[in-house]
Motif scaffolding. Structure first.
Motif, PDB file in Angstrom:
ATOM      1  N   ALA A  64      37.488  41.116  42.838  1.00  0.00           N
ATOM      2  CA  ALA A  64      36.259  41.815  43.247  1.00  0.00           C
ATOM      3  C   ALA A  64      36.108  43.158  42.518  1.00  0.00           C
ATOM      4  O   ALA A  64      34.999  43.553  42.156  1.00  0.00           O
ATOM      5  CB  ALA A  64      36.266  42.027  44.758  1.00  0.00           C
ATOM      6  N   SER A  65      37.222  43.841  42.285  1.00  0.00           N
ATOM      7  CA  SER A  65      37.137  45.186  41.700  1.00  0.00           C
ATOM      8  C   SER A  65      37.085  45.174  40.174  1.00  0.00           C
ATOM      9  O   SER A  65      36.856  46.203  39.552  1.00  0.00           O
ATOM     10  CB  SER A  65      38.345  46.011  42.137  1.00  0.00           C
ATOM     11  N   ASP A 117      42.338  38.681  45.597  1.00  0.00           N
ATOM     12  CA  ASP A 117      40.887  38.702  45.852  1.00  0.00           C
ATOM     13  C   ASP A 117      40.304  40.078  45.566  1.00  0.00           C
ATOM     14  O   ASP A 117      39.228  40.202  44.970  1.00  0.00           O
ATOM     15  CB  ASP A 117      40.589  38.294  47.293  1.00  0.00           C
ATOM     16  N   GLN A 118      41.031  41.081  46.002  1.00  0.00           N
ATOM     17  CA  GLN A 118      40.587  42.453  45.777  1.00  0.00           C
ATOM     18  C   GLN A 118      40.538  42.762  44.271  1.00  0.00           C
ATOM     19  O   GLN A 118      39.604  43.405  43.783  1.00  0.00           O
ATOM     20  CB  GLN A 118      41.590  43.370  46.477  1.00  0.00           C
ATOM     21  N   HIS A 146      46.408  46.960  37.082  1.00  0.00           N
ATOM     22  CA  HIS A 146      46.670  47.302  38.483  1.00  0.00           C
ATOM     23  C   HIS A 146      46.538  48.806  38.700  1.00  0.00           C
ATOM     24  O   HIS A 146      47.052  49.593  37.899  1.00  0.00           O
ATOM     25  CB  HIS A 146      48.076  46.835  38.858  1.00  0.00           C
ATOM     26  N   GLU A 162      46.936  40.668  46.777  1.00  0.00           N
ATOM     27  CA  GLU A 162      45.884  41.566  46.289  1.00  0.00           C
ATOM     28  C   GLU A 162      44.912  40.866  45.337  1.00  0.00           C
ATOM     29  O   GLU A 162      44.060  41.511  44.739  1.00  0.00           O
ATOM     30  CB  GLU A 162      46.523  42.758  45.555  1.00  0.00           C
TER      31      GLU A 162
END
Ligand code: C2E
Ligand code: CA
Ligand code: CA
Ligand code: CA
Length: 280
Positions: free
Chosen positions: A37-38, A33-34, A67, A31
């Motif tokens: 990005a977020s 990269d996500q 998270h 997770e």
């Protein structure tokens, strides 16, 4: 194939709890990269106090993972698996760019604060590292001497000529190099001799009881004297109370970091803290 086989055997031997932990770390890395990005992977800053001037002149960038389902995950629970799965470069690039972008915004409002970024040993063998750091400094227009790279001492780096060479190149660019967690590694003497470091950061395990432990006092005093004799600055981490800070002042330490100065905090708060301190 052999590695997969060994991993499979490890998996068979693992208890249900261990399997869950391994599973969890794997899914986390997936997770990454996500999270970048977020904005779930964000950077907290812990102030470093310049003892001579009594001012906050720099801060350490510490990665955080907020998270969406698991809440706040401390770095000790994801950094090692991110490194083990070959994703250290992506994570470090994100922290570096975030820290330099924040340093640029503080600079713009007249509050120059240097930033220190943790770089894992594995990245020092990557030939792209030097060019990437140079490009990041240019992109955010930050003078190289406002960036410190904190490298943890480990036997692996002390013997790697390529890593030493890379650090030398960074040093020539003007980037500052700090030996992190000093005193806890195995190859301390080799490090001091071979590393082109500008700063020695004494591990908190030697600092926390400085005001009461005679052994720690002796070790810290001689480490400060040794570092100064070699032309390096000294940072003490884990400064938790006023007595400890007073001892460090007495010993001639250059910089102090720890809960007594300030906890890791969002960048906006750091800029406010520095402004408030300047006005006081
Ligand atoms: P570190 O580089 O030794 O960072 C110092 C740790 O000590 C931080 O923990 C900080 O919050 C904690 N600390 C600061 N002041 C005090 C104090 O007065 N008392 C005590 N007991 N602790 C204090 P944190 O933020 O949980 O980070 C843990 C480790 O995770 C770091 O240790 C570093 O090795 C790693 N880490 C954090 N961010 C990054 C990153 O961006 N990249 C890499 N490669 N590693 C990172
Ligand atoms: Ca550090
Ligand atoms: Ca440290
Ligand atoms: Ca540490």
């Amino acid at each position: 194939a052999q590695r997969a086989h060994a991993a499979g055997r490890r998996w068979e031997r693992a208890s249900a709890d261990e399997r869950e932990a391994i599973d969890w770390q794997l899914s986390l890395v997936g997770e990454l990269d996500q999270a970048i990005a977020s904005g779930a992977l964000w950077v907290a800053y812990q102030p470093k106090l310049d003892i001579a001037s009594g001012r906050i002149t720099s801060a350490e960038a510490l990665v955080r993972w907020q998270h969406p389902r698991r809440g706040n995950i401390p770095p000790d629970q994801f950094v090692p698996s991110v490194e083990a799965h070959g994703r250290a470069q992506a994570m470090t690039a994100h922290v570096l760019h975030t820290a330099l972008a924040d340093a640029a915004s503080w600079r713009k409002i007249g509050r120059p604060i240097g930033v220190a970024v943790n770089v894992s040993a594995t990245l020092l063998s990557d030939d792209r590292l030097v060019a990437e750091i140079g490009a990041a400094l240019a992109r955010w227009r930050i003078p190289a001497d406002m960036l410190t790279l904190e490298v943890t001492e480990s036997a692996a780096i002390a013997s790697a000529d390529a890593a030493i060479e890379r650090l030398g190149e960074l040093r020539q660019m003007g980037v500052r190099i700090s030996i992190d967690d000093y005193g806890t590694g195995q190859s301390t003497m080799t490090y001091l001799k071979r590393f082109p470091a500008t700063e020695l950061k004494i591990d908190k395990s030697f600092i926390q009881n400085l005001a009461t432990s005679r052994a720690d006092l002796i070790l810290v005093r001689s480490t400060i004297d040794l570092a100064h004799a070699l032309g390096m600055c000294v940072v003490a981490e884990g400064v938790e109370d006023a007595d400890c800070l007073a001892k460090l002042v007495e010993l001639g330490c250059d910089t102090a970091q720890g809960w007594h100065i300030g906890r890791p905090m969002p960048g906006e708060n750091l800029a406010l803290m520095q402004a408030w301190q300047r006005a006081a």
